[in-house]
Design a protein around this motif. Sequence first.
Motif, mmCIF file in Angstrom:
data_model
loop_
_atom_site.group_PDB
_atom_site.id
_atom_site.type_symbol
_atom_site.label_atom_id
_atom_site.label_comp_id
_atom_site.label_asym_id
_atom_site.label_seq_id
_atom_site.Cartn_x
_atom_site.Cartn_y
_atom_site.Cartn_z
ATOM 1 N N GLU A 1 -24.052 -10.354 1.728
ATOM 2 C CA GLU A 1 -23.243 -10.682 2.517
ATOM 3 C C GLU A 1 -22.774 -9.603 3.398
ATOM 4 O O GLU A 1 -22.977 -8.288 3.513
ATOM 5 C CB GLU A 1 -22.005 -11.183 1.647
ATOM 6 C CG GLU A 1 -22.243 -12.066 0.402
ATOM 7 C CD GLU A 1 -22.138 -13.508 1.120
ATOM 8 O OE1 GLU A 1 -21.824 -13.768 2.182
ATOM 9 O OE2 GLU A 1 -22.683 -14.428 0.389
ATOM 10 N N GLN A 2 -21.642 -10.086 4.527
ATOM 11 C CA GLN A 2 -21.305 -9.139 5.410
ATOM 12 C C GLN A 2 -20.470 -8.060 4.774
ATOM 13 O O GLN A 2 -20.052 -8.028 3.540
ATOM 14 C CB GLN A 2 -20.046 -9.555 6.245
ATOM 15 C CG GLN A 2 -20.544 -11.066 7.039
ATOM 16 C CD GLN A 2 -21.230 -10.530 8.348
ATOM 17 O OE1 GLN A 2 -21.041 -9.384 8.665
ATOM 18 N NE2 GLN A 2 -21.966 -11.380 8.764
ATOM 19 N N LYS B 1 -29.256 -7.369 13.342
ATOM 20 C CA LYS B 1 -29.015 -8.268 14.612
ATOM 21 C C LYS B 1 -30.446 -7.614 15.240
ATOM 22 O O LYS B 1 -30.924 -8.391 16.338
ATOM 23 C CB LYS B 1 -28.018 -8.173 15.423
ATOM 24 C CG LYS B 1 -26.924 -9.128 14.762
ATOM 25 C CD LYS B 1 -25.523 -8.688 15.272
ATOM 26 C CE LYS B 1 -24.485 -9.621 14.510
ATOM 27 N NZ LYS B 1 -23.245 -9.540 15.214
ATOM 28 N N CYS C 1 -25.349 -5.653 8.260
ATOM 29 C CA CYS C 1 -25.661 -6.929 9.050
ATOM 30 C C CYS C 1 -25.506 -6.728 10.595
ATOM 31 O O CYS C 1 -26.429 -7.487 11.431
ATOM 32 C CB CYS C 1 -24.478 -7.757 8.813
ATOM 33 S SG CYS C 1 -24.604 -8.266 7.065
ATOM 34 N N SER D 1 -29.449 -12.331 10.614
ATOM 35 C CA SER D 1 -28.181 -12.179 10.311
ATOM 36 C C SER D 1 -27.820 -12.177 8.708
ATOM 37 O O SER D 1 -28.398 -12.768 8.236
ATOM 38 C CB SER D 1 -27.446 -13.113 11.370
ATOM 39 O OG SER D 1 -27.871 -14.379 10.794
ATOM 40 N N CYS D 2 -26.736 -11.977 8.564
ATOM 41 C CA CYS D 2 -26.098 -12.122 7.196
ATOM 42 C C CYS D 2 -25.585 -13.450 6.969
ATOM 43 O O CYS D 2 -24.855 -14.030 8.190
ATOM 44 C CB CYS D 2 -24.802 -10.827 6.770
ATOM 45 S SG CYS D 2 -25.678 -9.241 6.736
#
Length: 164
Positions: free
Chosen positions: A84-85, A112, A108, A117-118
Amino acid sequence: MKLTFCVPLLLSTLVASKSFHFGNQQQPLVDDSPPVPGDNPLSFCADPSDYILTIDNVDLDPNPPEKGKALQIKAKGNFTQKIEQDAYINLSVKYGVITLINTKADLCEQMKEVDESCPLEGAKDFTKDVTLPKEIPRGTYTVLADVYTKNNVQITCLKAVVHF
């Protein structure tokens, strides 16, 4: 820094001694870290079976990297848990014994750079081309990239040594 994500895939080392002996015989320094599969100078910091990211391979072209030249990085792996973020990378870059970079970067945000992306989960495969500056001073560089989830669970840890 655009290369922050690529650097962990490229470099690092902490050469460790299996044991220290202060008697008459000295033990050689041994780096028994498991190598990262593929054509690269990378090794894992510890047994990779405990990591959330299973790396199938990382290939560098050219290997070893050359200053002032294009470097292509191909990597393939699998996240066994959802990332996750707020996951992060602790990144250390040294030139000899001098620390050039010692920073914490957002994983995260760095993903990019390779169009990911997350949340991160499952199989991932990417290719990234970078041009290394020709002004890189001659010497030995060591890099350690230790990657964690937002809850401080280790995702992976990579290290390597590159000589320019």
